[in-house]
Design an enzyme around this catalytic site. Structure first.
Site, mmCIF file in Angstrom:
data_model
loop_
_atom_site.group_PDB
_atom_site.id
_atom_site.type_symbol
_atom_site.label_atom_id
_atom_site.label_comp_id
_atom_site.label_asym_id
_atom_site.label_seq_id
_atom_site.Cartn_x
_atom_site.Cartn_y
_atom_site.Cartn_z
ATOM 1 N N GLU A 173 42.680 35.146 44.550
ATOM 2 C CA GLU A 173 41.467 34.361 44.846
ATOM 3 C C GLU A 173 41.788 32.998 45.453
ATOM 4 O O GLU A 173 41.318 31.958 44.957
ATOM 5 C CB GLU A 173 40.615 34.207 43.572
ATOM 6 C CG GLU A 173 40.042 35.520 43.110
ATOM 7 C CD GLU A 173 38.973 35.409 42.019
ATOM 8 O OE1 GLU A 173 38.802 34.324 41.442
ATOM 9 O OE2 GLU A 173 38.303 36.429 41.752
ATOM 10 N N GLU A 292 39.225 43.470 41.382
ATOM 11 C CA GLU A 292 38.487 42.924 40.238
ATOM 12 C C GLU A 292 37.038 43.354 40.401
ATOM 13 O O GLU A 292 36.387 42.958 41.380
ATOM 14 C CB GLU A 292 38.585 41.404 40.155
ATOM 15 C CG GLU A 292 39.941 40.914 39.713
ATOM 16 C CD GLU A 292 39.976 39.413 39.412
ATOM 17 O OE1 GLU A 292 38.965 38.853 38.959
ATOM 18 O OE2 GLU A 292 41.039 38.811 39.674
HETATM 19 O O1 AHR Z 1 38.956 38.381 35.556
HETATM 20 C C1 AHR Z 1 38.728 37.055 35.206
HETATM 21 C C2 AHR Z 1 39.007 36.088 36.360
HETATM 22 O O2 AHR Z 1 38.069 36.322 37.357
HETATM 23 C C3 AHR Z 1 40.321 36.236 37.068
HETATM 24 O O3 AHR Z 1 41.348 35.528 36.468
HETATM 25 C C4 AHR Z 1 40.030 35.666 38.411
HETATM 26 O O4 AHR Z 1 40.830 36.224 39.425
HETATM 27 C C5 AHR Z 1 38.562 35.890 38.606
HETATM 28 O O5 AHR Z 1 37.896 34.746 39.001
#
Ligand code: AHR
Length: 501
Positions: A173, A292
């Site tokens: 990210e 994610e």
């Molecule tokens: O999954 C929780 C968090 O969400 C992770 O660390 C991050 O990559 C995202 O913002």
């Protein structure tokens, strides 16, 4: 009563199933690792300190690839802190989650845990506060057979065989202002390209994931992917997508249509990646790694998530969302969406696995249990076999405040080489049952082998420590297969799977 008519025909073949679509994510965050998968004093702990009862549920969940060790955590992580004698490992501050990292679990322990669960590791390197050299060092430690300083160090630490990690994330990210070391698309694209090129000089067959956007709501969404890929296209194989959903303002109808955002996300990234492909006259097609995705009540204020500026706790209870039936229905629908786009989304990770926005919960010294979201994931991972077929869907529609009109019914199907098939369905109506008529004549099936239904009259019912089995799977009461026409009636706010042969 809502109605939908579906046709499942092999000509609407999407792709063969790649098991990486059922990946998950373990981050050094809250109680995911410590007091989650790892709890040395627990009655079921193995010699490494990993809970055997958690390992059993991870296997039942059916996850495949596991992304590790972060997440936001990775942007401040020094991987070498987590190797060697445990009593000599440093304690460090983790700025991302404002907690202390004891480094009692590192790459070597995690690789042993992954082996016990039958998982492939998807490793993230730190490009927030580190760069090319540290990524190469970790690659040498993990994958080089022997005879170099770092591969021999791994052997000395007990791992004779290299870990052979193929998938690597180039940071995490990096578009997010919350990221330690966040940077512009231009800066990140150059760094990712250099890191990827160097890693592939060391090992050609790596599969590298460049950071895409942290969500479709990011102001740079789309443009970020274009700029990053223009720098890194030739050296990477995947671009990442991250998306979290939650019910907002009591608008259940919009929430149940969350997968429309995921559809938009995927089609935008595909269009952008293909634009760069054609601009570069490249033969290569970039894949999407949805590494994610989940439900996350980010807007909800919870005391346990509060971190005081002066305290640096170890493994605090952070992001411990408790999921309802409605959440599980949305999650099942997101999985349907990933499968429908599996020709381009060839890897995905449910974020995360244990305790932190997770399908599996644990109590220190105590039980492990399944959240509602466990069920659609485990059933889909088990029943989706062979090839994905995208059904044609003619469904009643309903109005949503967020997404405009949405189909009441959504679905995907899979067909295996042995003649069996599975249909996954969701009824998004908040008030009406849906009768779904499905033409499966082309599949040559004549028997319903199994039905699984996730529904409860209370759409906000949850499993908790006190009531671990409040929500369970049931079978569908109203299902018939006659002359190649499958008819299913689903209650409002429900997710279902039907097995056929
Ligand atoms: O999954 C929780 C968090 O969400 C992770 O660390 C991050 O990559 C995202 O913002």
């Amino acid at each position: 009563m809502a109605k939908a008519t579906l046709v499942i025909d092999r000509s609407a073949f999407v792709t063969r199933i790649n098991r990486r679509i059922f990946g998950s994510f373990v981050e050094h965050l809250g109680r995911c690792v410590y007091d989650g998968i790892y709890e040395p004093d627990h009655a079921t702990a193995n010699e490494d300190g990993f809970r055997a009862d958690v390992i059993e549920l991870v296997k039942e969940l059916g996850t495949t690839t596991i992304r590790y060790p972060g997440g936001n955590f990775v942007s401040g992580y020094r991987w070498e802190d987590g190797i060697g004698p445990r009593d000599q490992r440093p304690v460090r501050r983790d700025l991302a989650w404002h907690s202390l990292e004891t480094n009692q679990v590192g790459i070597d322990e995690f690789a042993r845990w992954a082996k016990l669960t039958g998982s492939e590791i998807m490793m993230a390197v730190n490009l927030g506060t580190r760069g090319v050299l540290e990524a190469l060092d970790l690659l040498e430690y993990a994958n080089h057979p022997s005879g170099t300083r770092l591969s021999d160090l791994r052997i000395a630490n007990g791992a004779e065989d290299p870990y052979d990690i193929r998938m690597w994330c180039l940071g995490n990210e990096m578009d997010g202002p919350w990221q330690v070391g966040a940077m512009s698309a231009d800066d990140y694209g150059k760094l990712a390209a250099r890191t990827a090129a160097a890693m592939k000089m060391a090992q050609k067959d790596l599969e590298l994931v460049v950071c895409g956007s942290s969500g479709s709501m990011m102001p740079t969404f789309g443009e970020w992917e274009r700029v990053v890929l223009e720098h890194a296209y030739d050296h990477v194989d995947y671009v990442s997508c991250h998306a979290y959903y939650q019910e907002r303002g009591g608008d259940l109808g919009s929430y149940l249509a969350s997968s429309l955002d995921m559809e938009y996300f995927i089609s935008t990234v595909v269009a952008t990646a293909d634009h760069v492909k054609h601009k570069k006259r490249s033969d290569k097609t970039i894949q999407l790694s949805f590494d994610e995705w989940n439900i996350w009540y980010l807007d909800e204020h919870r005391e346990s998530d509060e971190v005081s500026e002066t305290e640096w706790p170890i493994a605090p209870r952070q992001l411990e969302d408790v999921y309802s039936v409605a959440d599980a229905v949305v999650l099942g629908n997101l999985l349907i969406t990933l499968l429908k786009h599996h020709d381009r989304v060839t890897s995905a990770s449910l974020a995360q696995l244990v305790n932190v926005i997770a399908p599996i919960m644990t109590e220190p010294g105590g039980d492990v249990w399944r959240q509602t979201t466990f069920f659609p994931f485990s059933v889909t991972s088990r029943m989706a076999r062979g090839s994905v077929i995208r059904p044609s869907i003619d469904s009643d529609r309903y109005d949503t405040a967020f997404y405009g009109e949405a189909d009441v019914v959504d679905s995907v199907a899979t067909v295996d080489d042995d003649g069996t098939a599975s249909v996954f369905l969701v009824n998004r109506s908040t008030s009406e049952p849906a009768t779904i008529t499905i033409d499966v004549r082309d599949l040559g099936v004549n028997r319903v082998t199994e039905t699984q239904l996730l529904h409860d009259d209370d759409v906000y019912a949850k499993n908790t420590l006190a009531q671990q089995q409040r929500v369970r799977l049931r079978s569908i009461e109203d299902v018939t297969l006659d002359g190649g026409i499958l008819t299913v009636t689903l209650p409002p706010v429900s997710w279902a799977a039907v097995g056929l042969e």
